[in-house]
Design a protein around this motif. Structure first.
Motif, PDB file in Angstrom:
ATOM      1  N   VAL A 238      11.806   0.558 -17.939  1.00 46.30           N
ATOM      2  CA  VAL A 238      10.961   0.613 -16.745  1.00 46.30           C
ATOM      3  C   VAL A 238       9.823  -0.403 -16.847  1.00 46.30           C
ATOM      4  CG1 VAL A 238       9.450   2.059 -15.329  1.00 46.30           C
ATOM      5  CG2 VAL A 238      11.494   3.046 -16.388  1.00 46.30           C
ATOM      6  N   ALA A 239       9.630  -1.178 -15.791  1.00 48.38           N
ATOM      7  CA  ALA A 239       8.507  -2.102 -15.697  1.00 48.38           C
ATOM      8  C   ALA A 239       7.339  -1.370 -15.038  1.00 48.38           C
ATOM      9  CB  ALA A 239       8.889  -3.322 -14.871  1.00 48.38           C
ATOM     10  N   ILE A 240       6.135  -1.569 -15.580  1.00 49.90           N
ATOM     11  CA  ILE A 240       4.951  -0.891 -15.047  1.00 49.90           C
ATOM     12  C   ILE A 240       3.989  -1.935 -14.506  1.00 49.90           C
ATOM     13  CG2 ILE A 240       3.016   0.631 -15.563  1.00 49.90           C
ATOM     14  CD1 ILE A 240       4.659   1.725 -17.907  1.00 49.90           C
ATOM     15  N   LEU A 241       3.657  -1.782 -13.211  1.00 51.85           N
ATOM     16  CA  LEU A 241       2.695  -2.657 -12.557  1.00 51.85           C
ATOM     17  C   LEU A 241       1.436  -1.848 -12.276  1.00 51.85           C
ATOM     18  CD1 LEU A 241       5.266  -4.271 -10.209  1.00 51.85           C
ATOM     19  CD2 LEU A 241       3.616  -5.653 -11.437  1.00 51.85           C
ATOM     20  N   ASP A 242       0.321  -2.232 -12.857  1.00 54.54           N
ATOM     21  CA  ASP A 242      -0.936  -1.521 -12.651  1.00 54.54           C
ATOM     22  C   ASP A 242      -1.668  -2.086 -11.446  1.00 54.54           C
ATOM     23  OD1 ASP A 242      -0.846   0.316 -14.797  1.00 54.54           O
ATOM     24  OD2 ASP A 242      -1.335  -1.298 -16.199  1.00 54.54           O
ATOM     25  N   VAL A 243      -1.924  -1.224 -10.473  1.00 52.93           N
ATOM     26  CA  VAL A 243      -2.707  -1.589  -9.294  1.00 52.93           C
ATOM     27  C   VAL A 243      -4.022  -0.826  -9.407  1.00 52.93           C
ATOM     28  CG1 VAL A 243      -2.791  -1.594  -6.777  1.00 52.93           C
ATOM     29  CG2 VAL A 243      -0.603  -1.874  -7.946  1.00 52.93           C
ATOM     30  N   SER A 244      -5.011  -1.464  -9.983  1.00 53.97           N
ATOM     31  CA  SER A 244      -6.264  -0.756 -10.273  1.00 53.97           C
ATOM     32  C   SER A 244      -7.465  -1.547  -9.790  1.00 53.97           C
ATOM     33  CB  SER A 244      -6.395  -0.507 -11.781  1.00 53.97           C
ATOM     34  OG  SER A 244      -6.362  -1.727 -12.486  1.00 53.97           O
ATOM     35  N   GLY A 245      -8.513  -0.816  -9.440  1.00 53.76           N
ATOM     36  CA  GLY A 245      -9.748  -1.439  -8.996  1.00 53.76           C
ATOM     37  C   GLY A 245      -9.623  -2.059  -7.627  1.00 53.76           C
ATOM     38  N   PRO A 246     -10.648  -2.803  -7.201  1.00 52.74           N
ATOM     39  CA  PRO A 246     -10.605  -3.502  -5.914  1.00 52.74           C
ATOM     40  C   PRO A 246      -9.482  -4.533  -5.900  1.00 52.74           C
ATOM     41  CG  PRO A 246     -12.833  -3.400  -6.776  1.00 52.74           C
ATOM     42  CD  PRO A 246     -11.942  -2.964  -7.885  1.00 52.74           C
ATOM     43  N   LEU A 247      -8.941  -4.789  -4.719  1.00 54.95           N
ATOM     44  CA  LEU A 247      -7.791  -5.671  -4.591  1.00 54.95           C
ATOM     45  C   LEU A 247      -8.146  -6.937  -3.810  1.00 54.95           C
ATOM     46  CD1 LEU A 247      -5.209  -2.897  -3.607  1.00 54.95           C
ATOM     47  CD2 LEU A 247      -5.689  -3.787  -5.898  1.00 54.95           C
ATOM     48  N   PHE A 248      -7.768  -8.084  -4.364  1.00 54.42           N
ATOM     49  CA  PHE A 248      -8.011  -9.365  -3.717  1.00 54.42           C
ATOM     50  C   PHE A 248      -6.709 -10.149  -3.651  1.00 54.42           C
ATOM     51  CE2 PHE A 248     -12.083  -8.074  -5.328  1.00 54.42           C
ATOM     52  CZ  PHE A 248     -13.004  -8.511  -4.387  1.00 54.42           C
ATOM     53  N   LYS A 249      -6.655 -11.103  -2.726  1.00 56.04           N
ATOM     54  CA  LYS A 249      -5.442 -11.893  -2.591  1.00 56.04           C
ATOM     55  C   LYS A 249      -5.236 -12.812  -3.781  1.00 56.04           C
ATOM     56  CE  LYS A 249      -2.836 -14.957   0.417  1.00 56.04           C
ATOM     57  NZ  LYS A 249      -2.729 -15.637   1.726  1.00 56.04           N
ATOM     58  N   LYS A 250      -6.251 -13.558  -4.138  1.00 57.91           N
ATOM     59  CA  LYS A 250      -6.100 -14.567  -5.180  1.00 57.91           C
ATOM     60  C   LYS A 250      -6.791 -14.151  -6.477  1.00 57.91           C
ATOM     61  CE  LYS A 250      -5.683 -18.486  -2.018  1.00 57.91           C
ATOM     62  NZ  LYS A 250      -4.305 -18.811  -2.405  1.00 57.91           N
TER      63      LYS A 250
END
Length: 420
Positions: free
Chosen positions: A57-69
């Motif tokens: 399984v690949a784990i992608l962490d989406v944490s904190g504020p999100l920005f495009k670049k």
């Protein structure tokens, strides 16, 4: 435009208080040197912000504020970049050792720009590998936009989901400029009245509000597609811009179940192994996809068989086919459609009738009536003769019968004459 103005003026799919935190970070008086920021970014590169693989399984962490670049400000504020996540997602899809993808979400949201593209990529990835989003902490605004794109959303008991909407802040610098003795003059082309809407007028406010509403419509439509519900359901049941917690979010359809990370991970790992890619015909195909194709092929074969039975029955069941069975068989074997075959049989029936009619001689009505009368008279006289009536005996020749019939005819004529 400085970093503070950029942070304020961009559309945000993010909790308002977190936007304020970012502005506070950006406006700190004690600036950090580029060297310190670069060292900070390098340290963060190894702390799990990027793609990780555990078992299959690949784990992608989406944490904190999100920005495009990805930039120094992103690293400095503990934010996540859509671009990095998108590249990591593609790496997970390309890795043949990865059977499933876990999106580990704990984010208040972030910049609207780029969020839609990442969410669309996650939604498309579902067709290739199982994707589960696990929410611990929060998946608010842009964070929920991303989480909703997974084919399954599991949340912790205290997870906060929602805040579906878009916020746009506009800074009024008039008082600050007046205080600093700054006078600003701006000229907008006459052909472009909407380029600089005046927010102090109702028309200007309406223009800005329309733009924000249009952005929010994109957000709502995306969640509607991801969760397979109507946009009206998203607006009315998914918090209405507010947030829902854990089991409440599940009950409203915003998520699928309440659980813990390890349990969700184990279930996803098993699901991924069940769809392990197998080499087939020069391309990779999952066992699930193979089973789906086999099912479709079986259904297609059954339908084709049923359609063939219907075609044959339609052809052979007509009256024309019963009259021309050999022709009907030829038409069935020729694999013609029932409509075409029946039209051929009907034409053959019409031709046969015309041929029979052409060989049958025309009947003279007067002669037919006379023949019928003579036959009836002959039969009558024969019965009378057999009974010995009028002493006629048993005369049975055609000539005798005709004579009797003529005699009776003459007697009837004379009787009618007398009466008249």
């Amino acid at each position: 435009m400085n970093i503070v103005e950029a942070a304020i003026s961009a559309p945000w799919a993010m909790l308002p208080e977190r936007v304020e935190e970012l502005v506070a970070i950006a406006s700190r008086e004690n600036s950090t040197t580029p060297e310190a920021l670069e060292a900070y970014r390098s340290a963060r590169a190894d702390n799990g912000e990027r793609l990780k693989i555990r078992d299959n399984v690949a784990i992608l962490d989406v944490s904190g504020p999100l920005f495009k670049k990805a930039n120094l400000f992103v690293a400095f504020s503990g934010a996540t970049s859509y671009e990095i996540l998108r590249r990591d997602l593609q790496a997970a899809l390309d890795d043949k050792a990865v059977d499933a993808i876990m999106i580990n979400v704990d984010s208040p949201g972030g910049e609207a720009n780029g969020c839609d593209e990442l969410a669309a990529a996650i939604f498309a990835a579902r067709a290739k590998k199982p994707v589960t989003a696990y929410v611990s902490g929060m998946a608010a605004s842009g964070g929920y936009w991303i989480a909703s794109a997974a084919d399954k959303v599991v949340v912790s008991d205290l997870a906060v989901l929602g805040s579906i909407g878009v916020v746009l802040g506009i800074t009024d610098r008039k008082k600050a400029d007046e205080k600093n003795g700054i006078s600003r003059l701006e000229f907008v082309s006459s052909q472009s009245p909407g380029k600089r809407p005046n927010v102090e007028t109702d028309e200007g406010k309406a223009r800005i509000q329309k733009m924000v509403d249009d952005l929010a419509t994109v957000f709502v439509s995306a969640v509607s597609k991801h969760r397979n519900v109507t946009p009206d359901t998203v607006i009315k049941k998914f918090g209405g811009g507010g947030v829902e917690v854990g089991a409440n979010a599940v009950a409203l359809g915003m998520a699928d179940e309440v659980g813990q990370f390890e349990a969700a991970f184990a279930a996803l790992s098993t699901r991924g192994k069940n769809r392990r890619f197998q080499r087939s015909g020069g391309s990779f195909m999952s066992t699930t996809e193979t089973a789906d194709i086999a099912k479709i092929q079986a259904e297609a074969a059954a339908k084709a068989k049923s359609d063939e039975r219907t075609r044959i029955s339609a052809i052979t069941g007509t009256e024309a086919a019963k009259a021309h069975p050999k022709l009907a068989k030829l038409l069935v074997d020729a694999d013609l459609s029932s409509e075409t075959a029946i039209s051929f049989l009907n034409a053959a029936a019409e031709d046969t009738k015309a041929a029979v009619d052409a060989k049958t001689p025309a009947i003279d009505p007067a002669k037919a009536a006379a023949d019928e009368a003579a036959a009836k008279a002959k039969a009558f006289e024969k019965k009378k003769a057999e009974a010995g009536a009028l002493g006629l005996g048993t005369q049975d020749s055609t000539e005798a019968s005709a004579t009797v019939a003529a005699g009776w005819g003459k007697a009837v004529t004379n009787a009618n004459r007398r009466v008249n």
